[in-house]
Design a protein around this motif. Structure first.
Motif, short mmCIF file in Angstrom:
data_model
loop_
_atom_site.label_atom_id
_atom_site.label_comp_id
_atom_site.label_asym_id
_atom_site.label_seq_id
_atom_site.Cartn_x
_atom_site.Cartn_y
_atom_site.Cartn_z
N MET A 1 0.82 -1.21 0.00
CA MET A 1 0.00 0.00 0.00
C MET A 1 0.86 1.26 0.00
O MET A 1 0.40 2.32 -0.44
N GLN A 2 2.09 1.16 0.49
CA GLN A 2 2.97 2.33 0.55
C GLN A 2 3.18 2.96 -0.82
O GLN A 2 3.42 4.16 -0.93
N GLU A 3 3.11 2.17 -1.87
CA GLU A 3 3.33 2.67 -3.23
C GLU A 3 2.11 3.43 -3.74
O GLU A 3 2.11 3.93 -4.85
N GLY A 4 1.09 3.48 -2.95
CA GLY A 4 -0.14 4.16 -3.34
C GLY A 4 -1.19 3.18 -3.81
O GLY A 4 -0.88 2.14 -4.36
N CYS A 5 -2.40 3.54 -3.56
CA CYS A 5 -3.53 2.69 -3.95
C CYS A 5 -4.61 3.59 -4.54
O CYS A 5 -5.11 4.49 -3.86
N PRO A 6 -4.96 3.37 -5.81
CA PRO A 6 -5.96 4.24 -6.42
C PRO A 6 -7.32 4.22 -5.72
O PRO A 6 -8.03 5.21 -5.71
N ILE A 7 -7.65 3.10 -5.10
CA ILE A 7 -8.94 3.00 -4.41
C ILE A 7 -8.94 3.91 -3.18
O ILE A 7 -9.84 4.74 -3.00
N VAL A 8 -7.90 3.78 -2.36
CA VAL A 8 -7.81 4.60 -1.14
C VAL A 8 -7.68 6.07 -1.51
O VAL A 8 -8.32 6.94 -0.89
N GLU A 9 -6.90 6.37 -2.54
CA GLU A 9 -6.72 7.76 -2.97
C GLU A 9 -8.02 8.36 -3.47
O GLU A 9 -8.33 9.52 -3.17
N ALA A 10 -8.79 7.59 -4.21
CA ALA A 10 -10.07 8.10 -4.72
C ALA A 10 -11.03 8.39 -3.58
O ALA A 10 -11.75 9.40 -3.60
N ILE A 11 -11.07 7.51 -2.59
CA ILE A 11 -11.95 7.74 -1.45
C ILE A 11 -11.51 8.98 -0.68
O ILE A 11 -12.33 9.82 -0.28
N ALA A 12 -10.18 9.14 -0.49
CA ALA A 12 -9.65 10.28 0.23
C ALA A 12 -9.94 11.60 -0.50
O ALA A 12 -10.21 12.62 0.12
N GLU A 13 -9.96 11.56 -1.83
CA GLU A 13 -10.18 12.78 -2.63
C GLU A 13 -11.65 13.08 -2.83
O GLU A 13 -12.00 14.21 -3.17
N GLN A 14 -12.50 12.12 -2.63
CA GLN A 14 -13.94 12.29 -2.91
C GLN A 14 -14.52 13.34 -1.99
O GLN A 14 -14.46 13.23 -0.77
N THR A 15 -15.06 14.38 -2.57
CA THR A 15 -15.72 15.43 -1.78
C THR A 15 -17.14 15.63 -2.30
O THR A 15 -17.37 15.73 -3.49
#
Length: 135
Positions: A120-134
């Motif tokens: 996960m340290q390399e980044g995860c598009p799923i987690v990133e998308a959830i974090a960015e979702q506003t």
């Protein structure tokens, strides 16, 4: 007049006794008659009323909305009020559908972008998308 105990009502309606008591407390079910020993006795129509409550909940109506519809029914109220309640519910359902459609699109996109391998340290598009979702 035939009546039902709370256990019999629960069995016939498919609604747990505890839920029946809760609906009474929330004024969705009228207070039942009581025996001399203080046991609840329900009319046969209570089965239909409980099934209405269950169906309305499945359709997404809140307890307050269900209460209002039942009060209109009990008082032979105005259909316009029932239509208003249903219209407001339809508007809310359509808004929920729009919101869920956006979520579905983002999840679909991120799932196709995610390799599903590696740390996960390399980044995860799923987690990133959830974090960015506003919204």
């Amino acid at each position: 007049m035939q009546t039902l105990s709370i256990g019999e009502l629960a069995e016939r309606s498919g609604v747990a006794s505890q839920a029946i008591r809760f609906y009474e407390k929330e004024r969705l079910m009228p207070p039942p008659r009581r025996t001399d020993a203080n046991y609840r006795r329900y009319p046969l129509e209570a089965v239909d009323r409980l099934q209405f409550i269950v169906h309305a909940k499945q359709w997404g109506f809140t307890l307050q909305e269900i209460r209002e519809l039942l009060m209109l029914q009990d008082a032979n109220g105005d259909r316009a009020q029932a239509k208003r309640i249903a219209s407001e519910k339809l508007h809310k359902v359509r808004e929920q559908i729009k919101h869920l459609t956006r979520i579905e699109a983002v999840l679909s996109k991120t799932l196709s972008e995610c390799a599903g391998e590696g740390p996960m340290q390399e980044g995860c598009p799923i987690v990133e998308a959830i974090a960015e979702q506003t919204e």
